[in-house]
Design a protein around this motif. Structure first.
Motif, mmCIF file in Angstrom:
data_model
loop_
_atom_site.group_PDB
_atom_site.id
_atom_site.type_symbol
_atom_site.label_atom_id
_atom_site.label_comp_id
_atom_site.label_asym_id
_atom_site.label_seq_id
_atom_site.Cartn_x
_atom_site.Cartn_y
_atom_site.Cartn_z
ATOM 1 N N ARG A 181 0.414 -5.836 -11.626
ATOM 2 C CA ARG A 181 -0.574 -6.529 -10.799
ATOM 3 C C ARG A 181 -1.584 -5.571 -10.177
ATOM 4 N N TYR A 182 -1.098 -4.397 -9.761
ATOM 5 C CA TYR A 182 -1.950 -3.477 -9.007
ATOM 6 C C TYR A 182 -2.332 -2.256 -9.830
ATOM 7 N N SER A 183 -3.480 -1.690 -9.500
ATOM 8 C CA SER A 183 -3.913 -0.435 -10.113
ATOM 9 C C SER A 183 -3.010 0.696 -9.629
ATOM 10 N N PRO A 184 -2.996 1.843 -10.321
ATOM 11 C CA PRO A 184 -2.178 2.971 -9.855
ATOM 12 C C PRO A 184 -2.489 3.375 -8.414
ATOM 13 N N ASP A 185 -3.755 3.371 -8.034
ATOM 14 C CA ASP A 185 -4.112 3.719 -6.654
ATOM 15 C C ASP A 185 -3.543 2.716 -5.667
ATOM 16 N N ALA A 186 -3.647 1.440 -5.996
ATOM 17 C CA ALA A 186 -3.136 0.406 -5.097
ATOM 18 C C ALA A 186 -1.616 0.459 -5.007
ATOM 19 N N GLN A 187 -0.955 0.770 -6.115
ATOM 20 C CA GLN A 187 0.510 0.900 -6.081
ATOM 21 C C GLN A 187 0.926 2.046 -5.165
ATOM 22 N N ARG A 188 0.243 3.172 -5.285
ATOM 23 C CA ARG A 188 0.540 4.314 -4.407
ATOM 24 C C ARG A 188 0.300 3.938 -2.950
ATOM 25 N N ALA A 189 -0.796 3.244 -2.680
ATOM 26 C CA ALA A 189 -1.106 2.836 -1.312
ATOM 27 C C ALA A 189 -0.015 1.937 -0.749
ATOM 28 N N ARG A 190 0.499 1.035 -1.572
ATOM 29 C CA ARG A 190 1.547 0.135 -1.111
ATOM 30 C C ARG A 190 2.849 0.891 -0.840
ATOM 31 N N ARG A 191 3.171 1.873 -1.686
ATOM 32 C CA ARG A 191 4.385 2.672 -1.446
ATOM 33 C C ARG A 191 4.267 3.452 -0.132
ATOM 34 N N LEU A 192 3.109 4.058 0.082
ATOM 35 C CA LEU A 192 2.904 4.825 1.311
ATOM 36 C C LEU A 192 2.923 3.913 2.530
ATOM 37 N N THR A 193 2.364 2.721 2.385
ATOM 38 C CA THR A 193 2.330 1.781 3.504
ATOM 39 C C THR A 193 3.740 1.327 3.863
ATOM 40 N N ARG A 194 4.565 1.033 2.853
ATOM 41 C CA ARG A 194 5.945 0.633 3.127
ATOM 42 C C ARG A 194 6.710 1.758 3.823
ATOM 43 N N ALA A 195 6.518 2.998 3.362
ATOM 44 C CA ALA A 195 7.183 4.138 3.999
ATOM 45 C C ALA A 195 6.709 4.301 5.439
ATOM 46 N N HIS A 196 5.431 4.081 5.653
ATOM 47 C CA HIS A 196 4.863 4.172 7.003
ATOM 48 C C HIS A 196 5.485 3.117 7.914
ATOM 49 N N GLU A 197 5.621 1.900 7.411
ATOM 50 C CA GLU A 197 6.204 0.815 8.206
ATOM 51 C C GLU A 197 7.675 1.086 8.509
ATOM 52 N N GLU A 198 8.395 1.661 7.542
ATOM 53 C CA GLU A 198 9.801 2.002 7.775
ATOM 54 C C GLU A 198 9.921 3.088 8.837
ATOM 55 N N ASP A 199 9.012 4.062 8.800
ATOM 56 C CA ASP A 199 9.026 5.118 9.827
ATOM 57 C C ASP A 199 8.776 4.537 11.206
ATOM 58 N N LEU A 200 7.805 3.605 11.278
ATOM 59 C CA LEU A 200 7.504 2.984 12.571
ATOM 60 C C LEU A 200 8.712 2.199 13.083
ATOM 61 N N ALA A 201 9.383 1.485 12.169
ATOM 62 C CA ALA A 201 10.548 0.706 12.569
ATOM 63 C C ALA A 201 11.658 1.646 13.056
ATOM 64 N N GLY A 202 11.814 2.783 12.382
ATOM 65 C CA GLY A 202 12.833 3.745 12.794
ATOM 66 C C GLY A 202 12.562 4.316 14.171
ATOM 67 N N TRP A 203 11.299 4.657 14.420
ATOM 68 C CA TRP A 203 10.922 5.177 15.727
ATOM 69 C C TRP A 203 11.157 4.113 16.812
ATOM 70 N N SER A 204 10.844 2.857 16.468
ATOM 71 C CA SER A 204 11.008 1.781 17.440
ATOM 72 C C SER A 204 12.483 1.596 17.812
ATOM 73 N N MET A 205 13.353 1.644 16.808
ATOM 74 C CA MET A 205 14.794 1.480 17.055
ATOM 75 C C MET A 205 15.349 2.676 17.860
ATOM 76 N N ALA A 206 14.830 3.866 17.522
ATOM 77 C CA ALA A 206 15.325 5.061 18.206
ATOM 78 C C ALA A 206 14.922 5.086 19.677
ATOM 79 N N SER A 207 13.752 4.494 19.964
ATOM 80 C CA SER A 207 13.279 4.505 21.348
ATOM 81 C C SER A 207 13.896 3.355 22.154
#
Length: 305
Positions: free
Chosen positions: A279-305
């Motif tokens: 469905r997505y171009s290689p650039d868009a796929q990379r962007a989605r992977r990075l975005t998911r990792a970013h959201e997981e990091d934010l969730a981790g920081w939120s739980m830790a705090s």
């Protein structure tokens, strides 16, 4: 002076973006994980928005004349190649590193700074990189991408829509605009179009461009696209604002708006049946992977705090 100011603004935008990136050390360019731009721009339905932008941009006579007089836009045999260059520019601006964006920005600004157009109403010469022209082209993109995304059903809140318009001011700096002079919210964008409607119309070149959409010149290996062109053209035209359709001499009916919105929703849902890797171009796929990792990091920081 426009080029010099643009260089300074590009540096400012780069520094601001680097502050936003966080500590992963990766150069995400102007936007990056967490941006609404990355959420929106990879969706295949945005192809409709890109074509819509061309029709909207053509309604500014000086913008249209400046383009037609300095490019092969009116040559059907060369139009496809020019469209390809435009798509590549948008890709680099959206997903490229800071260095890649700066290189393409310098090339575009240098090219535009050498060009002039002729106002066919007054006989006056004007610079192609006049800020009014640059802003009109920029806003045509922003309005088109956002309108198509929202009507198709891409999940965006009102705050997300404002954030998208604000983020695109960084893209405006790439072509030589001062971000401070560019609308930064949906309300400001609406006000901008209210002002501009008094001084725009569909010139002969714009009307010719609209006609060619229904039977475009395409490379031999893409000939099936020619068969799909009439249907795509009808959809794209129907997504234009009613006042824009009327300027082209077409009906501006509410029923057309409803039909276009339903078609966009159907197209968006259909593309989401396709697996992401197709469905997505290689650039868009990379962007989605990075975005998911970013959201997981934010969730981790939120739980830790």
């Amino acid at each position: 002076m426009v080029s010099s100011a643009a260089e300074r603004k590009a540096v400012d935008v780069r520094e601001e973006s680097e502050v936003r990136e966080g500590g992963d050390g990766e150069d995400h360019g102007l936007f990056g994980p967490g941006s609404v731009t990355w959420q929106v721009m990879g969706e295949p339905v945005l192809i409709v928005g890109g074509i819509r932008a061309l029709l909207l941009q053509a309604l500014h006579p000086r913008t249209m004349w400046g383009t037609a007089q300095n490019s092969e836009l009116m040559n059907p045999d060369a139009a496809w190649a020019r469209l390809g260059r435009t798509v590549e520019f948008v890709r680099v601006r959206t997903y490229g590193t800071h260095d890649e964006v700066e290189r393409v920005g310098r090339r575009i600004r240098k090219l535009h700074s050498k060009l002039t157009g002729l106002d066919l109403r007054t006989g006056e010469a004007f610079p192609v990189d006049d800020p009014e022209n640059l802003l009109w082209v920029h806003m045509g993109e922003v309005d088109s991408y956002l309108d198509v995304a929202r009507r198709a059903g891409v999940p965006l809140t009102a705050a997300d829509a404002d954030a998208f318009v604000d983020e695109q001011r960084r893209a405006a700096a790439v072509v030589g605009l001062d971000p401070a002079d560019v609308p930064g919210s949906v309300a400001e964008m609406k006000e901008y179009y209210e002002r501009m409607r008094r001084q725009i119309f569909a010139c002969r070149e714009a009307r010719e461009g609209l006609k060619r959409m229904f039977s475009p010149a395409v490379p031999q290996h893409l000939m099936p696209l020619k068969l799909a062109a009439p249907g795509v053209a009808v959809l794209v035209v129907s997504t234009l604002p009613r006042w824009a359709r009327r300027m082209y001499g077409l009906p501006g009916l509410p029923t057309s708006d409803l039909a276009a919105t339903l078609a966009l929703k159907g197209l968006y849902r259909t593309t989401h049946v396709v697996p992401e890797r197709f469905r997505y171009s290689p650039d868009a796929q990379r962007a989605r992977r990075l975005t998911r990792a970013h959201e997981e990091d934010l969730a981790g920081w939120s739980m830790a705090s």
